[in-house]
Design a protein around this motif. Structure first.
Motif, PDB file in Angstrom:
ATOM      1  N   GLU A  45     -63.907 -15.479 -44.643  1.00  0.00           N
ATOM      2  CA  GLU A  45     -63.284 -16.111 -45.814  1.00  0.00           C
ATOM      3  C   GLU A  45     -63.230 -17.623 -45.643  1.00  0.00           C
ATOM      4  O   GLU A  45     -63.570 -18.380 -46.547  1.00  0.00           O
ATOM      5  CB  GLU A  45     -61.884 -15.538 -46.047  1.00  0.00           C
ATOM      6  CG  GLU A  45     -61.913 -14.106 -46.549  1.00  0.00           C
ATOM      7  CD  GLU A  45     -60.538 -13.456 -46.615  1.00  0.00           C
ATOM      8  OE1 GLU A  45     -59.603 -13.922 -45.920  1.00  0.00           O
ATOM      9  OE2 GLU A  45     -60.407 -12.461 -47.354  1.00  0.00           O
ATOM     10  N   ASN A  47     -65.115 -19.532 -43.878  1.00  0.00           N
ATOM     11  CA  ASN A  47     -66.461 -20.109 -43.911  1.00  0.00           C
ATOM     12  C   ASN A  47     -67.146 -19.982 -45.270  1.00  0.00           C
ATOM     13  O   ASN A  47     -68.286 -20.388 -45.429  1.00  0.00           O
ATOM     14  CB  ASN A  47     -67.339 -19.468 -42.831  1.00  0.00           C
ATOM     15  CG  ASN A  47     -66.900 -19.854 -41.436  1.00  0.00           C
ATOM     16  OD1 ASN A  47     -66.181 -20.833 -41.243  1.00  0.00           O
ATOM     17  ND2 ASN A  47     -67.313 -19.075 -40.449  1.00  0.00           N
ATOM     18  N   GLY A  48     -66.476 -19.364 -46.239  1.00  0.00           N
ATOM     19  CA  GLY A  48     -67.037 -19.249 -47.574  1.00  0.00           C
ATOM     20  C   GLY A  48     -68.048 -18.133 -47.747  1.00  0.00           C
ATOM     21  O   GLY A  48     -68.709 -18.062 -48.782  1.00  0.00           O
ATOM     22  N   LEU A  50     -67.160 -14.847 -47.681  1.00  0.00           N
ATOM     23  CA  LEU A  50     -66.396 -14.026 -48.618  1.00  0.00           C
ATOM     24  C   LEU A  50     -65.614 -14.983 -49.503  1.00  0.00           C
ATOM     25  O   LEU A  50     -64.813 -15.774 -49.010  1.00  0.00           O
ATOM     26  CB  LEU A  50     -65.438 -13.102 -47.869  1.00  0.00           C
ATOM     27  CG  LEU A  50     -66.082 -12.060 -46.964  1.00  0.00           C
ATOM     28  CD1 LEU A  50     -65.015 -11.310 -46.158  1.00  0.00           C
ATOM     29  CD2 LEU A  50     -66.923 -11.087 -47.772  1.00  0.00           C
ATOM     30  N   THR A  51     -65.871 -14.908 -50.801  1.00  0.00           N
ATOM     31  CA  THR A  51     -65.275 -15.884 -51.719  1.00  0.00           C
ATOM     32  C   THR A  51     -64.129 -15.314 -52.542  1.00  0.00           C
ATOM     33  O   THR A  51     -63.500 -16.051 -53.297  1.00  0.00           O
ATOM     34  CB  THR A  51     -66.344 -16.455 -52.662  1.00  0.00           C
ATOM     35  OG1 THR A  51     -66.916 -15.385 -53.416  1.00  0.00           O
ATOM     36  CG2 THR A  51     -67.435 -17.182 -51.883  1.00  0.00           C
ATOM     37  N   GLY A  52     -63.868 -14.032 -52.429  1.00  0.00           N
ATOM     38  CA  GLY A  52     -62.775 -13.422 -53.172  1.00  0.00           C
ATOM     39  C   GLY A  52     -62.886 -11.917 -53.126  1.00  0.00           C
ATOM     40  O   GLY A  52     -63.922 -11.368 -52.760  1.00  0.00           O
ATOM     41  N   ARG A  53     -61.796 -11.259 -53.480  1.00  0.00           N
ATOM     42  CA  ARG A  53     -61.778  -9.792 -53.560  1.00  0.00           C
ATOM     43  C   ARG A  53     -61.188  -9.442 -54.909  1.00  0.00           C
ATOM     44  O   ARG A  53     -60.085  -9.875 -55.237  1.00  0.00           O
ATOM     45  CB  ARG A  53     -60.942  -9.204 -52.436  1.00  0.00           C
ATOM     46  CG  ARG A  53     -61.542  -9.503 -51.074  1.00  0.00           C
ATOM     47  CD  ARG A  53     -60.787  -8.802 -50.000  1.00  0.00           C
ATOM     48  NE  ARG A  53     -60.581  -9.705 -48.877  1.00  0.00           N
ATOM     49  CZ  ARG A  53     -59.926  -9.380 -47.800  1.00  0.00           C
ATOM     50  NH1 ARG A  53     -59.383  -8.197 -47.689  1.00  0.00           N
ATOM     51  NH2 ARG A  53     -59.783 -10.242 -46.834  1.00  0.00           N
TER      52      ARG A  53
END
Length: 157
Positions: A45, A47-48, A50-53
Motif C-alpha cells: 500500500e 509503495n502504491g 495496492l491503491t485501494g480496497r
C-alpha cells in the motif's frame, strides 16, 4: 511489478480476487505467518502497488443499466484545453473512466447511466461544459467479460 517477489505477487493476486479476506487467510494462502503478511500488505500500500480496497457492485441492480463508451476528438491539443477537459469530466460521476488515447480518437470515456434519456442529458451537459470537435458514442448491449484483477504472475520464476 518486476521488483515484487513471488510472495508479494501472490498477496496482490489474492487481494484482487477478494479484498475482504482476513489477513490470516491471505497469509495461509501465500505461505506466510500473519504478521509478516500484514507488513507486506502495508508495504504494498505504501509503495502504491495496492491503491485501494473496494466493493464491486452490479451496475444494473443500482439503476445504471446503460454503459456507453464515448470517443472524444479534441478541438485542439493545448494545455489549456486538456486542463479544462480534465476539470469538466471530473464533475460527472457517471463518467467512470477516462483515457487519453493514441490514434483516431483523443479520449475514451466509459460512462454508466440509467437509460438513453440519462445519456442524452449527460451528453448535453458535457458538450456545454467544454468545446469538443467530435463525439462518437458506442452503446454496450451486453457485458461479456469484466474483471478488475490484473493477470499477475503467481508462478515461481
Amino acid at each position: 511489478m518486476d521488483d515484487l517477489d513471488l510472495i508479494d505477487r501472490k498477496i496482490v493476486a489474492e487481494l484482487m480476487r477478494d479484498a475482504t479476506l482476513p489477513v490470516a487467510q491471505i497469509a495461509d494462502r501465500v505461505g506466510l505467518s500473519q504478521t509478516p503478511c500484514w507488513k507486506r500488505i502495508q508495504k504494498l500500500e505504501a509503495n502504491g502497488v495496492l491503491t485501494g480496497r473496494v466493493a464491486l457492485a452490479n451496475p444494473a441492480r443500482l439503476g445504471f443499466g446503460l454503459t456507453v463508451f464515448i470517443g472524444i476528438e479534441a478541438p485542439d491539443h493545448s494545455a489549456e484545453w486538456r486542463e479544462g477537459f480534465t476539470k469538466a469530466v471530473a464533475g460527472f460521476p457517471e463518467i467512470m473512466e477516462v483515457y487519453r488515447m493514441a490514434g483516431e480518437m483523443d479520449y475514451l470515456l466509459r460512462v454508466s447511466v440509467a437509460d438513453m434519456a440519462a445519456f442524452d442529458a449527460l451528453y448535453k451537459r458535457l458538450t456545454d461544459a467544454i468545446a469538443i470537435k467530435n463525439v462518437t458514442s458506442h452503446f454496450a448491449m451486453e457485458r461479456m467479460k469484466y474483471t478488475t484483477a490484473y493477470p499477475v504472475d503467481t508462478r515461481n520464476r
